[in-house]
Design a protein around this motif. Structure first.
Motif, mmCIF file in Angstrom:
data_model
loop_
_atom_site.group_PDB
_atom_site.id
_atom_site.type_symbol
_atom_site.label_atom_id
_atom_site.label_comp_id
_atom_site.label_asym_id
_atom_site.label_seq_id
_atom_site.Cartn_x
_atom_site.Cartn_y
_atom_site.Cartn_z
ATOM 1 N N GLU B 207 0.844 -1.245 0.004
ATOM 2 C CA GLU B 207 0.214 -0.236 -0.029
ATOM 3 C C GLU B 207 0.884 1.130 -0.109
ATOM 4 N N ASP B 208 0.667 2.091 -0.766
ATOM 5 C CA ASP B 208 1.365 3.706 -1.192
ATOM 6 C C ASP B 208 0.914 4.244 -1.212
ATOM 7 N N GLU B 209 0.561 5.865 -0.528
ATOM 8 C CA GLU B 209 -0.090 6.912 -1.082
ATOM 9 C C GLU B 209 0.562 7.334 -2.136
ATOM 10 N N GLN B 210 1.294 7.292 -2.767
ATOM 11 C CA GLN B 210 1.807 7.908 -3.329
ATOM 12 C C GLN B 210 1.231 7.771 -4.738
ATOM 13 N N VAL B 211 0.828 6.851 -5.252
ATOM 14 C CA VAL B 211 0.010 5.531 -6.404
ATOM 15 C C VAL B 211 -1.086 6.690 -6.249
ATOM 16 N N ILE B 212 -1.725 7.133 -5.105
ATOM 17 C CA ILE B 212 -2.863 7.816 -5.592
ATOM 18 C C ILE B 212 -2.418 9.453 -5.968
ATOM 19 N N VAL B 213 -1.565 9.847 -5.785
ATOM 20 C CA VAL B 213 -1.065 11.379 -6.445
ATOM 21 C C VAL B 213 -0.461 10.874 -8.032
ATOM 22 N N SER B 214 0.259 9.401 -8.090
ATOM 23 C CA SER B 214 1.145 9.519 -9.236
ATOM 24 C C SER B 214 -0.001 9.174 -10.463
ATOM 25 N N THR B 215 -1.320 8.798 -10.630
ATOM 26 C CA THR B 215 -2.606 8.568 -10.485
ATOM 27 C C THR B 215 -3.242 9.634 -10.973
ATOM 28 N N ASN B 216 -3.827 10.630 -10.238
ATOM 29 C CA ASN B 216 -4.085 11.605 -10.477
ATOM 30 C C ASN B 216 -2.974 12.342 -11.162
ATOM 31 N N ARG B 217 -2.212 13.083 -11.518
ATOM 32 C CA ARG B 217 -0.346 12.996 -12.203
ATOM 33 C C ARG B 217 -0.912 12.796 -14.060
ATOM 34 N N GLY B 218 -1.543 11.178 -14.279
ATOM 35 C CA GLY B 218 -0.438 10.487 -15.230
ATOM 36 C C GLY B 218 0.457 10.472 -15.110
ATOM 37 N N GLU B 219 1.194 10.494 -14.448
ATOM 38 C CA GLU B 219 2.790 9.437 -14.781
ATOM 39 C C GLU B 219 2.230 8.277 -14.020
ATOM 40 N N PRO B 220 2.139 7.472 -14.004
ATOM 41 C CA PRO B 220 3.004 5.857 -13.171
ATOM 42 C C PRO B 220 4.151 6.090 -12.513
ATOM 43 N N LEU B 221 4.090 5.298 -11.151
ATOM 44 C CA LEU B 221 5.077 5.283 -10.447
ATOM 45 C C LEU B 221 5.927 4.734 -11.211
ATOM 46 N N THR B 222 6.450 4.011 -11.766
ATOM 47 C CA THR B 222 7.644 3.536 -12.157
ATOM 48 C C THR B 222 8.284 4.421 -13.562
ATOM 49 N N LEU B 223 7.599 4.937 -13.645
ATOM 50 C CA LEU B 223 8.222 6.385 -14.669
ATOM 51 C C LEU B 223 9.047 6.844 -14.073
ATOM 52 N N ASN B 224 9.641 7.337 -12.925
ATOM 53 C CA ASN B 224 10.299 8.395 -12.348
ATOM 54 C C ASN B 224 10.098 8.233 -10.590
ATOM 55 N N SER B 225 9.894 7.462 -9.939
ATOM 56 C CA SER B 225 9.821 7.421 -8.091
ATOM 57 C C SER B 225 10.748 6.249 -7.878
ATOM 58 N N VAL B 226 11.884 6.826 -7.641
ATOM 59 C CA VAL B 226 12.605 5.264 -7.755
ATOM 60 C C VAL B 226 12.262 5.058 -6.048
ATOM 61 N N ASN B 227 12.101 5.589 -5.291
ATOM 62 C CA ASN B 227 12.223 5.191 -3.129
ATOM 63 C C ASN B 227 10.306 5.294 -3.592
ATOM 64 N N SER B 228 9.487 5.321 -4.008
ATOM 65 C CA SER B 228 8.132 4.170 -3.298
ATOM 66 C C SER B 228 8.157 2.783 -3.605
ATOM 67 N N PRO B 229 7.944 2.274 -2.542
ATOM 68 C CA PRO B 229 7.942 1.698 -2.427
ATOM 69 C C PRO B 229 7.281 0.494 -3.210
ATOM 70 N N ALA B 230 5.973 0.762 -3.562
ATOM 71 C CA ALA B 230 5.233 0.043 -4.209
ATOM 72 C C ALA B 230 5.703 0.233 -5.890
ATOM 73 N N ALA B 231 6.193 1.155 -6.411
ATOM 74 C CA ALA B 231 7.272 1.342 -7.439
ATOM 75 C C ALA B 231 8.170 0.178 -7.485
ATOM 76 N N LYS B 232 8.824 -0.163 -6.630
ATOM 77 C CA LYS B 232 10.198 -0.998 -6.694
ATOM 78 C C LYS B 232 9.448 -2.897 -6.694
ATOM 79 N N CYS B 233 7.865 -2.719 -5.898
ATOM 80 C CA CYS B 233 7.041 -3.814 -5.790
ATOM 81 C C CYS B 233 6.676 -4.086 -7.504
ATOM 82 N N TYR B 234 6.146 -3.357 -8.615
ATOM 83 C CA TYR B 234 5.951 -3.337 -9.729
ATOM 84 C C TYR B 234 7.031 -3.753 -10.523
#
Lengths: 215, 271
Positions: B207-234
């Protein structure tokens, strides 16, 4: 055209296996009735196979009313598409079953291997032996006993035609609901002890669960 | 021309468990590994894969126009702004709900197979026609579920349908895992879920709050945020999909370990 159902047989034994669709097509041409029963014998059919069968039937303006098979895979597929389906015991044709329905020897067992998942349904005219789990949301039903070599988490109905002496046994009995003959009971709330097989049966008008001693 | 294209259906049964988010992030991760990837939005009645990828304003044609030969496939494919290996194809127009048939799906996937290494199909929720259409052309599937009873029940139903349609292999992604709740046994554990579903686990997503932020921005997490736990999982899921052997994270350790506490501290807004 008359409306009495006619039966088409599809089987895996003959050389029709390679080209069974063509073979079915030619069989449909000779058929006179509008309503068709399909007997798939021991032939495994997936949902997409059955959809193709339906398309072939539609081409010849026929309607499939029922599936028979000794393959549980075929039965699960046809049932999931909403067709009336009869599971037939191996070495025992449907006709003799029907004739002896009243004094059916229920020591004969249907055997299913694999998990039965939510929304799936398995019905047997004799005993039912399942090697695998019955998941929550699935229903298994048998006219005789039900024996599950696995966990029962869904709904089981033994003695579905009124045999009150039928039993339900499982390695882990944690059902949503148990039914035996016309009795219904909710499953126990607490988890059973691991490693102890249990059995449900009717005792003085109630469904009780006890440790399994012998089947 | 790619030869052995993998066509993967991403489905769940229940809505809102993270099918579209997984499709978008998996698409980006695979594309970053240099694999040409197409994401096909089969949930076209309520399409939002384009939103997540930030490509909403670039869609001109859909698969529908391609099949009706009103345009070429490469006109309908929308290339991602940053990841040129990733293309999006909406399956249809939200206004024409019932045009798609299983055969159409097969035809469009066959066209995509000629150009791409991976075709990811984002499946609509439910088990009705939309699901059956989306399933028609798939060879393998990823079932997404959350550690909650209703999502697991629906996933079980979907797995049954996939099995009867001979789609293999089916793998599991457990989404929105909250390590703390799992450690306190307030949530279904990983074993609870895999016990019922009896599927190989392809990955966990925290679970990662940054997922919501990235969804609203239209930039998937894996694109640039390396530090997000969810992005690592993906990213790990994408690598495992490629056959790499990466151990699963242990959510209990994740919640109690020193590293996790330190990371949480760093992410707190006070600093």
């Amino acid at each position: 055209m008359n409306s009495k159902p006619q039966k088409i047989i599809i089987n895996a034994d003959s050389n029709q296996y390679q080209n069974w669709k063509l073979c079915v097509k030619s069989k449909f041409k000779t058929i006179k009735s509008k309503n068709i029963e399909i007997d798939c014998e021991n032939f495994d059919l997936s949902c997409s196979d059955i959809l193709e069968l339906i398309a072939i039937a539609n081409e010849s303006n026929c309607k499939i009313v029922c599936f028979y098979s000794t393959s549980s895979k075929t039965i699960v597929s046809s049932q999931s598409l909403g067709y009336r389906s009869h599971f037939i015991l191996e070495n025992d044709s449907y006709n003799t079953l029907k004739m002896n329905n009243k004094d059916l020897n229920i020591s004969k067992a249907d055997f299913h291997q694999g998990t039965i998942r939510s929304g799936e349904y398995l019905d047997s005219p004799g005993d039912l032996l399942i090697l695998g789990d019955v998941n929550p949301g699935a229903i298994v039903r048998a006219e005789g006993n039900i024996i599950i070599w696995g966990r029962l988490l869904g709904i089981a109905h033994a003695g579905s035609k009124g045999n009150a002496r039928a039993t339900i046994s499982a390695l882990q009995l944690r059902p949503l609901q148990l039914r035996i003959a016309s009795k219904v009971a909710r499953g126990p709330k607490e988890k059973p002890q691991l490693g102890l097989a249990e059995q449900a049966r009717i005792d003085s008008e109630k469904i009780i669960i006890s440790q399994l001693e012998s089947i | 021309m790619a030869t052995d294209t993998r066509v993967i259906l991403i489905c769940s049964g229940k809505g809102g468990v993270g099918k579209t988010t997984l499709t978008a992030n998996l698409g980006i991760s695979l594309a970053r590994q240099g694999l040409t990837t197409a994401v096909l939005d089969a949930d076209f009645g309520l399409r939002n894969l384009d939103l997540l990828l930030g490509l909403e304003n670039r869609i001109v044609y859909t698969a529908q126009e391609v099949l009706e030969e009103e345009c070429r496939l490469d006109q309908a494919l929308v290339k991602h702004k940053q990841e040129s290996n990733l293309s999006l194809l909406p399956a249809g127009n939200p206004r024409m709900l019932d045009w798609l048939k299983p055969d159409d799906m097969k035809r469009i996937v066959d066209m995509l197979k000629e150009q791409f290494n991976y075709v990811l199909i984002d499946c609509p929720a439910g088990v009705e026609d939309g699901f059956k259409n989306a399933m028609a052309a798939a060879q393998e599937a990823i079932v997404v579920t959350n550690p909650e009873v209703s999502a697991v029940r629906d996933a079980d139903r979907v797995i049954g349908l996939l099995n009867t349609n001979a789609i293999k292999p089916v793998q599991l992604v457990l989404n929105r895992v909250r390590p703390k709740m799992m450690a306190n046994q307030e949530m279904l554990s990983i074993d609870d879920v895999t016990d019922i579903l009896a599927l190989p686990l392809l990955g966990l997503v925290l679970e990662d709050e940054q997922v919501i932020v990235s969804t609203n921005r239209g930039e998937p997490l894996t694109l640039n945020s390396v530090n997000s736990p969810a992005a690592k999982c993906y990213l790990n899921i994408a690598k495992r999909l490629q056959g790499e052997d990466i151990p699963l994270i242990d959510p209990v350790e994740e919640s109690s370990g020193f590293g996790a506490k330190f990371r949480r501290l760093m992410q707190t807004k006070i600093f």
